[in-house]
Design an enzyme around this catalytic site. Sequence first.
Site, short mmCIF file in Angstrom:
data_model
loop_
_atom_site.label_atom_id
_atom_site.label_comp_id
_atom_site.label_asym_id
_atom_site.label_seq_id
_atom_site.Cartn_x
_atom_site.Cartn_y
_atom_site.Cartn_z
N GLU A 62 -12.54 -2.57 12.03
CA GLU A 62 -12.56 -1.85 10.75
C GLU A 62 -13.70 -2.30 9.85
O GLU A 62 -14.45 -1.48 9.32
CB GLU A 62 -11.21 -2.03 10.04
N GLU A 64 0.83 -1.21 0.00
CA GLU A 64 0.00 0.00 0.00
C GLU A 64 0.87 1.27 0.00
O GLU A 64 0.66 2.18 0.79
CB GLU A 64 -0.98 -0.03 1.19
N ASP A 81 -8.36 -9.17 3.94
CA ASP A 81 -8.13 -8.08 4.90
C ASP A 81 -9.23 -8.03 5.96
O ASP A 81 -10.09 -7.16 5.90
CB ASP A 81 -8.08 -6.75 4.13
C1 GCV Z 1 -2.47 0.24 8.45
C2 GCV Z 1 -5.98 -2.26 5.45
C3 GCV Z 1 -6.40 -1.03 6.18
C4 GCV Z 1 -5.24 -0.05 6.30
C5 GCV Z 1 -4.09 -0.75 7.00
C6 GCV Z 1 -3.73 -1.99 6.20
C7 GCV Z 1 -2.65 -2.81 6.86
O1 GCV Z 1 -5.73 -1.98 4.11
O2 GCV Z 1 -7.50 -0.45 5.55
O3 GCV Z 1 -5.68 1.06 7.03
O4 GCV Z 1 -2.98 0.09 7.15
O5 GCV Z 1 -4.85 -2.82 6.07
O6 GCV Z 1 -2.98 -3.80 7.49
O7 GCV Z 1 -1.49 -2.47 6.74
#
Ligand code: GCV
Length: 660
Positions: free
Chosen positions: A375, A268, A347
């Site tokens: 989340e 990411e 995720d």
């Molecule tokens: C900390 C997902 C979440 C992100 C998070 C990522 C991760 O994509 O939406 O906010 O980033 O996981 O676990 O690194």
Amino acid sequence: MSYENAWLAYQKKPPTADAAYFSSLYVEGDHRVIATAREELLRAAREMFGKDMILCENREEATISFIWDRMAKTGEEGYHVREDNGKITITSEGPKGILYGCFACIRWVKMEKPFAGMDLLEKPSNPIRILNHWDNMDGSIERGYSGKSFFFRDEKVLVNERTRAYARMIASVGINASVINNVNVKGNATRLIDPVYQEELVQMAEIFADYGIRLYFSLNFAAPMELGGLSTADPQDEQVQSWWQEKMKDVFRRIPNLGGFLVKADSEGRPGPFTYGRTHADGANMLARAVEPYGGIIIWRCFVYNCQQDWRDKKTDRARSGYDNFMPLDGTFLDNVILQIKNGPMDFQVREPVSPLLGGLTKTNQMLEVQIAQEYTGQQRHVCYLIPMFREVLEHRTYCSNEQDTVADIISGRTFHQTNCGMAAVANTGDDENWTGHDLAAANLYGFGRLSFDTDLSSEAIAKEWIACTFGTDPEVMEKIEAILMMSWPAYEKYTSPLGIGWMVNPGFHYGPNVDGYEYDRWGTYHRADHLGIGVDRTSHGTGYAQQYREPLSSQYESLEKCPEELLLFFHHVSYTYRLKTGKTLIQHIYDTHFEGAEDVEKMAELWDSLEGKIPEKSFERVQNRFAHQMDHSKEWRDQINSYFYRKSFLEDEKHRTIY
Ligand code: GCV
């Protein structure tokens, strides 16, 4: 901001026979963690029984004794609590075991279990039991739903009474490590390894050390460039390697209780070894060599995938990426590297298969990562007790060996005889008074600690403990809150995305229904619904993901008939008229579960309402308000999902309920 003491709030107890045990204390062994245990016991005796325990010079006189005995056969963190003839002895090979034994006794009091004849020998299932906080230096928390950070504010590190309250809370459930900053390390967070924040970080590390907790930081892989002014962060570059070696020498010298580092690389948008054509083993091992002289650990995340996908591309599959990236590297990581693997391949969705990396890897240290920050499971505005989900993951057989092949076996080190392994949770805390936003979400924090300490505990047993410690042992309170907790994850699953397909949330903030929210986006999270059916073909005719599992799992997932139905749409593209084992068509199942899920929320809210007067008012109202929202929001979910599939398929609900 003020804080409550959650499950460690002590109410005055009516005088019972057990109060007599809390008269005098003998302590054998000199250590800061044992001193903490002593203070904790004295505090509990004072607050629960109104008694000042007398400290005794010899064991015979004391009603409770702490014995640090290196021959105790408990392991460093295990404990043996025994009652004999009106006296309690807490024995352990190590100071942490004494502290955990002490909290076990306090729990015993709170649960109103009789001490007479108590004989409890406990050893932690997992060596490392760690929280991952996604807290940023400006005080915000990525995916935080309980207020702001209590570690950072305005680019400064906070150390205050809350730091200690946090440490005692997590130590009381057996958590022994904490990463305090977000894995997305940016700006000043990169400098946590610089001397600039040293004073506060040392203070924090000291408080943590009192409670047997190792401090960890998330690391920025590009730090040699951002802090060191180098032109590269290439792990094969000698300058980079010596920069890290010097940096680690310095940071471990300055912060003695440092456990190590967590790294999110090539994920990411975060920097990583791929930029230089290197592997993740090159990256992780370079850091591991730099921390090795100080006993440090590198926890390396496997959440690596292509987030620039095209929805038309049906071959690239995000679910495959963890395995595709890391399996070829099995056996090449140094012993102080642990790969941290999210429970599922995508995720933290409400339902996912277990990641095939767990048990795929056989020559690499492994840690399971779960998320108690909700989340994708209601963001702590919906109640969702996640321990039953984690239990399913832990119990999952991977077939990596003839025996001891469950995820619990692997991460505990039993399967492959490892010691650097364990369980991590993305934390759900913030500076809200009740720590977790939703009062009932504290059950997930408590539960993660207890479950990671003892992976044999049932979800119900953990719920009972937490309720008794938080709200007392009134049978009606115990029964109803347990019922709410145990209903909550299945209910959430019913009214959100069906049968393992996941997502269908609003992009970005991930809250609320939006069936096509991510459908044509770059993140690789598709449901592939059209007018005939829904689901992703991950069999060998599709993306081939099912083949990443060992037999018999791969054949099971590959087959439409044998695939566990709760994961049907994760593995197969299925027509709306396909008949499930219940005899219902897929579309009817979608309609029914969505109506049921929303009804379940009403039932949970009614159960809660009926406890008025039995729960502290503030807490009662906070939860009641959240239930009011959850009732509305679950109906919105129900209607959005049902209407979407009705409009796509033109198939009527057999029961003719309102679908728009
Ligand atoms: C900390 C997902 C979440 C992100 C998070 C990522 C991760 O994509 O939406 O906010 O980033 O996981 O676990 O690194």
